[in-house]
Design an enzyme around this catalytic site. Structure first.
Site, PDB file in Angstrom:
ATOM      1  N   HIS A 156       0.832  -1.205   0.000  1.00 52.55           N
ATOM      2  CA  HIS A 156       0.000   0.000   0.000  1.00 52.55           C
ATOM      3  C   HIS A 156       0.868   1.256   0.000  1.00 52.55           C
ATOM      4  CE1 HIS A 156      -3.627  -2.210   0.508  1.00 52.55           C
ATOM      5  NE2 HIS A 156      -3.572  -2.380   1.809  1.00 52.55           N
TER       6      HIS A 156
ATOM      7  N   ARG B  46      -9.225   3.366  -7.450  1.00 51.98           N
ATOM      8  CA  ARG B  46     -10.688   3.343  -7.374  1.00 51.98           C
ATOM      9  C   ARG B  46     -11.151   4.780  -7.199  1.00 51.98           C
ATOM     10  NH1 ARG B  46     -13.829  -0.099  -2.604  1.00 51.98           N
ATOM     11  NH2 ARG B  46     -15.885  -0.242  -3.590  1.00 51.98           N
TER      12      ARG B  46
END
Length: 299
Positions: free
Chosen positions: A117, A139
């Protein structure tokens, strides 16, 4: 670490979390918040000595942009292409591996499926030097924020959120675990011309998973038949992934709705307008901004 080992580790961390104060569950490293029980400072420091391989596949995602879903897709894709089951830690996030991350990774057979991440500036430099393939998933920020909000409230190793309004404000300011969504996005926008980097969006996966599997397999150098693409796609729907993860007891934590547009059930009109302004300020006119198709999914 297989599913059973991960479940044992998760239970241990849940017990530790129950004895902690909420404010103790996060700490700052170089100004960015991280979850103490998942990736303490020594984990991040150890990553500096990691050596990549030129056949590594690194999956990168800002939190709650579809990382765990994509892990399942890639493992199925790689198994179809190589005929061998892909062994990974679960989840294969390098910052979770521990202080002995280099030893753990050195013992893993190639090709390695790894994940993170982390902001690209914090990814070990050897991954860029070795030209490892990096698949980056984003996203739309509104649905990302909603998923992140629920994830924090459903995951005991993270501090519970005091209110939707406070988490909304923290997300916009970047004061959430792993830092600012928009800083991550802008950093990857600058790398879109890198032939070893491919950016895909959660919305593209939802719209046509089969087409996304074909494009990703081509980028990774795999040749899949139409039947193989179909098998990967049918076994990789969000519902199928959530069902298969239930055995380790984490399905309801990492997989929630998997919908596009759920933000409309949470945002006020003013919050939506404010997010539109922030998106326009940072990503309007960029290639990643166009790829996210923000006007379709967020207006």
């Amino acid at each position: 670490m297989d599913g059973e080992d991960f479940a044992v580790s998760l239970r241990s961390r849940l017990r530790a979390a129950s004895a902690m104060q909420e404010e103790e569950k996060l700490y700052r490293n170089k100004g960015v918040l991280y979850p103490l029980l998942l990736c303490p400072c020594e984990n991040l420091q150890a990553l500096e000595d990691v050596t990549a391989r030129d056949d590594d596949i690194l999956l990168v995602a800002y939190p709650k942009c579809g990382f765990n879903w994509m892990v399942g897709v890639l493992k199925k894709m790689m198994m179809e292409a190589t005929g061998r089951k892909v062994e990974t830690r679960m989840p294969p996030l390098m910052e979770f591996f521990g202080p002995d991350v280099s030893q753990v990774m050195d013992q893993s057979p190639s090709p390695r499926l790894l994940g993170t991440h982390l902001h690209p500036d914090n990814i070990p430099a050897s991954f860029f030097a070795k030209r490892a393939k990096m698949l980056v998933i984003f996203r739309n920020p509104k649905d990302t924020l909603v998923s992140f909000y629920h994830f924090c409230n459903n995951n005991p190793v993270l501090p519970s959120v005091s209110s939707w309004e406070s988490f909304y404000a923290d997300f916009l300011s970047g004061d959430v675990p792993w830092g600012s969504y928009f800083e991550h996005a802008l950093a990857w926008e600058k790398r879109m011309d890198d032939p070893d980097v491919m950016l895909v969006t959660y919305e593209q996966l939802k719209q046509d998973l089969g087409q996304a599997v074909r494009h990703m397999s081509s980028f990774l150098g795999f040749t899949l038949t139409q039947d193989q693409v179909r098998r990967v796609s049918e076994a990789s729907t969000f519902a199928a992934m959530k069902e298969s993860s239930q055995h380790s007891g984490i399905g309801n934590i990492i997989f929630r709705k998997g919908e596009v547009g759920d933000w409309r059930n949470h945002f006020t009109e003013e919050q939506s307008r404010q997010m539109d302004q922030v998106f326009s300020q940072h990503l309007a006119g960029t290639r990643l901004g166009r790829q996210l198709n923000y006007d379709l999914h967020c207006l």
